[in-house]
Write an enzyme that holds these catalytic residues in place. Structure first.
Site, PDB file in Angstrom:
ATOM      1  CD  GLU A 275      -1.412  -2.287   2.150  1.00 42.72           C
ATOM      2  OE1 GLU A 275      -2.249  -2.940   2.791  1.00 42.72           O
ATOM      3  OE2 GLU A 275      -0.188  -2.554   2.169  1.00 42.72           O
TER       4      GLU A 275
ATOM      5  CB  CYS B 156      -0.896  -3.390   8.906  1.00 40.39           C
ATOM      6  SG  CYS B 156       0.216  -2.141   8.192  1.00 40.39           S
TER       7      CYS B 156
END
Length: 165
Positions: free
Chosen positions: A56, A84
């Site tokens: 990401e 996360c």
């Protein structure tokens, strides 16, 4: 929109395979603006020896370069595993409009599994979330990766190779 979501998630899954082929946890991510992919990333933590080399964050960095701004308003992220806490925070900070997640992560996910950082009213930005797009494909790839990893580690331990020292 489901056809579009599947089309772009397939591209994220192809990036996850690149990570897997490097021996990385198979996570892939793309960022789309309009109908154009402006950011791509796949997990590279081991390869780069860098905690921040999550799919990401790599995709956000590339998309920001293309857009010419740190704000990614109007963008949709497609990611093969639930982000996360670090990545979820970056998604909120980037002002991403939407995140499409293939597989949830009950042990570390921060888009609904453990906590939902993407939709906290206390933040000045919330992100629309879609989950389960091509979940079986992503889940199978992750399961296969970790099954193979455990077998390799067991085999190495039996050969006297110990990575804890």
């Amino acid at each position: 929109m489901p056809d579009t979501d599947e089309k772009f998630m397939k591209k994220a899954l192809a990036l996850a395979k690149k990570a897997r082929d490097l021996g990385e946890v198979p996570i892939g991510c793309i960022i789309v603006y309009g109908d154009r992919i402006i950011g791509r990333g796949y997990n590279r933590r081991k390869t780069d020896k860098n905690t921040l080399s999550h799919a990401e964050l790599i995709a956000i960095r590339k998309a920001s370069r293309v857009i010419g701004d740190w704000r990614l308003e109007g963008c949709t992220m497609y990611v093969t595993l639930e982000p996360c806490q670090m990545c979820a925070g970056a998604i909120v900070q980037a002002r991403m409009d939407r995140v499409v997640i293939s597989t949830m992560s009950p042990k570390s996910g921060c888009a609904g599994s453990i906590i939902n950082l993407l939709n906290m009213e206390e933040f000045n930005h919330q992100v629309e979330i879609t989950t389960g797009v091509l979940a079986k494909e992503s889940s199978d790839m992750l399961s296969d990766f970790f099954t193979d990893l455990r077998k390799r580690l067991k085999s190495d331990k039996e050969k006297g190779l110990d990575y804890d020292t």
